[in-house]
Write an enzyme that holds these catalytic residues in place. Sequence first.
Site, short mmCIF file in Angstrom:
data_model
loop_
_atom_site.label_atom_id
_atom_site.label_comp_id
_atom_site.label_asym_id
_atom_site.label_seq_id
_atom_site.Cartn_x
_atom_site.Cartn_y
_atom_site.Cartn_z
CB CYS A 99 89.02 37.46 -0.97
SG CYS A 99 89.58 36.54 0.46
CB CYS A 103 86.02 34.26 6.49
SG CYS A 103 85.62 35.70 5.55
CB THR A 190 93.06 33.54 2.30
OG1 THR A 190 92.80 32.71 1.18
CG2 THR A 190 92.19 34.77 2.23
CD GLU A 256 94.28 33.76 -1.76
OE1 GLU A 256 94.56 32.93 -0.89
OE2 GLU A 256 93.14 34.29 -1.85
CG HIS A 291 86.53 28.88 4.25
ND1 HIS A 291 86.49 30.06 4.95
CD2 HIS A 291 87.20 29.16 3.11
CE1 HIS A 291 87.11 31.01 4.27
NE2 HIS A 291 87.54 30.49 3.14
CE1 TYR A 295 85.21 30.49 0.57
CE2 TYR A 295 85.02 29.86 -1.73
CZ TYR A 295 85.80 30.14 -0.63
OH TYR A 295 87.16 30.08 -0.72
CB CYS A 298 82.62 36.41 0.93
SG CYS A 298 83.20 34.90 0.13
CD GLU A 446 88.68 32.14 -2.68
OE1 GLU A 446 87.50 32.39 -2.97
OE2 GLU A 446 89.04 31.65 -1.61
FE1 SF4 Z 1 87.82 35.36 1.31
FE2 SF4 Z 1 85.28 34.61 1.13
FE3 SF4 Z 1 87.10 32.95 2.19
FE4 SF4 Z 1 86.26 35.18 3.48
S1 SF4 Z 1 85.03 33.37 2.94
S2 SF4 Z 1 88.35 34.45 3.26
S3 SF4 Z 1 86.02 36.60 1.78
S4 SF4 Z 1 87.01 33.68 0.06
FE FE Z 2 88.60 31.49 0.29
#
Ligand code: SF4
Ligand code: FE
Length: 488
Positions: A99, A103, A190, A256, A291, A295, A298, A446
């Site tokens: 991670c 983002c 995060t 985190e 968000h 995902y 990432c 996560e």
């Molecule tokens: Fe982390 Fe993925 Fe959330 Fe970006 S989108 S903060 S990489 S979990």
């Molecule tokens: Fe996340």
Amino acid sequence: MLMTAEDYMDSLRQCRLNIYLLGEKVENWVDHPIIRPSINAMAMTYKLAREPESEALATADSMVSGKKANKFNSLFQSTGDLVTKVKLQRLMGQRTACCFQRCVGMDAINAVFSTTWETDQQHNTEYHQRFREWLKHVEEKDLCISGAMTDVKGHRGLAPSQQADPDMFVHIIERRNDGIVVRGAKAHQTGAANSHEMLIMPTLRMREADKDYAVCCAIPSDSDGITMVYGRQSCDTRKLEDGDIDVGNYGFGGQEVLIILDDVFVPWDRVFMCGEIDFSAVLVERFASYHRQSYGGCKAGIGDVLIGATASIADYNGVRQASHIRDKLSEMVHLVETIHSCGLACSYEGRQMMAGNYQPDTLLANVCKLNVTRFPYELCRLAEDIAGGLLVTTPSEKDFRHPVIGPYIDKYLKGDPEVPTESRYRMLTLLHAMSTGLVAPSYRTESMHGAGSPQAQKIMIERESDMENKQKLARTIAGIDKREDVLA
Ligand code: SF4
Ligand code: FE
């Protein structure tokens, strides 16, 4: 001016964070071996913005200033911008295998931008202009912003104002002429310790009695009254040992943090919601869609590294050509590409908001995230299947380097004689980190709970699915309603 990765690190050293880890206050948190990999991961967002090959993906023309900005601070001005966001996140996942945290701020910026515009229309407030000014300052200085949404929540069955302890949700404890004072805590935040500022948002729908809890504001991370407690990660103390094998991914990691806000003052020009309960859920749902879209980037990029590691260990074990191994690797590719497809699909189907920026399709973004609550688990299961039990029984690097027992380990833990035992070791510890160790929390738990737990996606999917229309289609085909005459 966009910062380099080095500028970013230097800028963090100016932040006087009040941060605790393993029971101690950490003064030099930038160089702490447990924290540093998470800073490196965030720094990659700065590096890619300055690399010729990735610059187009990692930067954007600002919607508020017209100047060049880091993509992670930018507003999406088209469905194409939503698509490049997801592609950038996949690239980031490939380059860090963890991670990379930034983002959350990007998604929060976009959600607050459109919500403040509509709040102002409804309530005759001036939040949107304030937010634009704040965003200009963020883009200009190329600051890193963490989005802070999840409250500690206390009794999950009770609204914020019904809690035995009123501080279970961040709330306004004082309204002054020059600003507000907030108190409460945000859990598992995060990238909070790697960011210059945090953008505080409410965490759920509010009722009339919850007015003081409907608050959105921007706060510098080292403001008076803020305490951070760094969250543990599986096998984190391996980073304190000598050597560079056992951790698996020394370069990068997630982060985190528990943020405690003990009566923190926020001037009015940084307040973007202050009691407008009717826009609390709007903001939460918009952020969630962004968000959940994220995902699709990432988790696909991290999955690419996991697949590469799994194929490599199959090579090193001499089983790569076995038909069931090839079949399982194809299955892993299918899972990763399905995750990414959903991220792309919700982007292509995005829509323009009244404020002018773009939002991904809500239904498809939620489908994307619901897949992510399942597929990384299956990916890890397949990786563990192919890697074999040594994944969790490798002796330590200290044993491997030991003058007496090291040569035995080198001899007996060799797979394909053409491959050095050390390569096999390194690939196994990377797989260990990604499936059960240090990086695993950002790929498993996560994936389950980040951006909302699976039931939150199911609720949105139910709401967005237009079941009435689907039933009408069925009734028409079945002849219960009048059949469609194709010649009419
Ligand atoms: Fe982390 Fe993925 Fe959330 Fe970006 S989108 S903060 S990489 S979990
Ligand atoms: Fe996340």
